[in-house]
Design a protein around this motif. Structure first.
Motif, PDB file in Angstrom:
ATOM      1  N   ARG A  31       0.861  -1.184   0.000  1.00  0.00           N
ATOM      2  CA  ARG A  31       0.000   0.000   0.000  1.00  0.00           C
ATOM      3  C   ARG A  31       0.895   1.231   0.000  1.00  0.00           C
ATOM      4  O   ARG A  31       1.829   1.317   0.787  1.00  0.00           O
ATOM      5  N   VAL A  33       1.112   5.083   0.873  1.00  0.00           N
ATOM      6  CA  VAL A  33       0.429   6.068   1.708  1.00  0.00           C
ATOM      7  C   VAL A  33       1.128   7.405   1.514  1.00  0.00           C
ATOM      8  O   VAL A  33       2.327   7.523   1.734  1.00  0.00           O
ATOM      9  N   GLY A  35       0.986  11.470   2.529  1.00  0.00           N
ATOM     10  CA  GLY A  35       0.381  12.404   3.460  1.00  0.00           C
ATOM     11  C   GLY A  35       1.437  13.270   4.106  1.00  0.00           C
ATOM     12  O   GLY A  35       2.550  13.401   3.607  1.00  0.00           O
ATOM     13  N   GLU A  52      -0.549  11.866   8.573  1.00  0.00           N
ATOM     14  CA  GLU A  52      -1.935  12.293   8.374  1.00  0.00           C
ATOM     15  C   GLU A  52      -2.243  12.186   6.882  1.00  0.00           C
ATOM     16  O   GLU A  52      -1.556  12.791   6.061  1.00  0.00           O
ATOM     17  N   VAL A  53      -3.268  11.405   6.562  1.00  0.00           N
ATOM     18  CA  VAL A  53      -3.608  11.109   5.170  1.00  0.00           C
ATOM     19  C   VAL A  53      -5.034  11.581   4.900  1.00  0.00           C
ATOM     20  O   VAL A  53      -5.938  11.326   5.706  1.00  0.00           O
ATOM     21  N   ALA A  54      -5.233  12.238   3.759  1.00  0.00           N
ATOM     22  CA  ALA A  54      -6.579  12.653   3.363  1.00  0.00           C
ATOM     23  C   ALA A  54      -7.320  11.440   2.816  1.00  0.00           C
ATOM     24  O   ALA A  54      -6.809  10.704   1.980  1.00  0.00           O
ATOM     25  N   ASP A  55      -8.530  11.209   3.337  1.00  0.00           N
ATOM     26  CA  ASP A  55      -9.380  10.100   2.891  1.00  0.00           C
ATOM     27  C   ASP A  55     -10.747  10.687   2.562  1.00  0.00           C
ATOM     28  O   ASP A  55     -11.636  10.734   3.407  1.00  0.00           O
ATOM     29  N   GLY A  56     -10.877  11.179   1.338  1.00  0.00           N
ATOM     30  CA  GLY A  56     -12.097  11.900   0.969  1.00  0.00           C
ATOM     31  C   GLY A  56     -12.122  13.225   1.696  1.00  0.00           C
ATOM     32  O   GLY A  56     -11.183  14.006   1.622  1.00  0.00           O
ATOM     33  N   LYS A  59      -9.680  13.152   7.437  1.00  0.00           N
ATOM     34  CA  LYS A  59      -8.245  12.924   7.574  1.00  0.00           C
ATOM     35  C   LYS A  59      -8.050  11.725   8.499  1.00  0.00           C
ATOM     36  O   LYS A  59      -8.680  11.642   9.544  1.00  0.00           O
ATOM     37  N   VAL A  60      -7.182  10.833   8.075  1.00  0.00           N
ATOM     38  CA  VAL A  60      -6.915   9.612   8.828  1.00  0.00           C
ATOM     39  C   VAL A  60      -5.446   9.622   9.218  1.00  0.00           C
ATOM     40  O   VAL A  60      -4.594  10.032   8.435  1.00  0.00           O
ATOM     41  N   TRP A  62      -2.196   7.442  10.064  1.00  0.00           N
ATOM     42  CA  TRP A  62      -1.567   6.134   9.971  1.00  0.00           C
ATOM     43  C   TRP A  62      -0.377   6.102  10.918  1.00  0.00           C
ATOM     44  O   TRP A  62       0.375   7.070  11.020  1.00  0.00           O
TER      45      TRP A  62
END
Length: 83
Positions: A31, A33, A35, A52-56, A59-60, A62
């Motif tokens: 995967r 990732v 961010g 910090e990852v944008a998910d739509g 923010k998620v 990991w």
């Protein structure tokens, strides 16, 4: 006495192998990732990167576990590598 020493060695070996198990990782599915690194924890026994990852619209965060800091240092990583 010799049998007790061998039994103790076998028990310790099994415990050490269980501690370093990789069964929780799915090596068949990589995967990517992308961010923002929010934190880099230079700690024993393993270093961690928080991303910090944008998910739509959300923010998620990991948490990525790295190797031990001695191994990372030998590979050129330092506590200030990730800003």
């Amino acid at each position: 006495m010799r049998a007790a020493t061998i039994a103790a060695a076998l028990l310790f070996t099994a415990a050490a192998a269980a501690h370093h198990s990789t069964t929780m990782f799915d090596r068949a599915h990589a995967r990517i990732v992308a961010g923002t690194v929010t934190q880099f924890q230079w700690t024993n026994p393993h270093a961690w990167i928080q991303i910090e990852v944008a998910d739509g619209d959300a923010k998620v965060e990991w948490s990525i576990e790295l190797g031990g800091i001695n191994s990372l240092a030998r590979s050129g990583y330092r506590p200030g590598t990730f800003k």
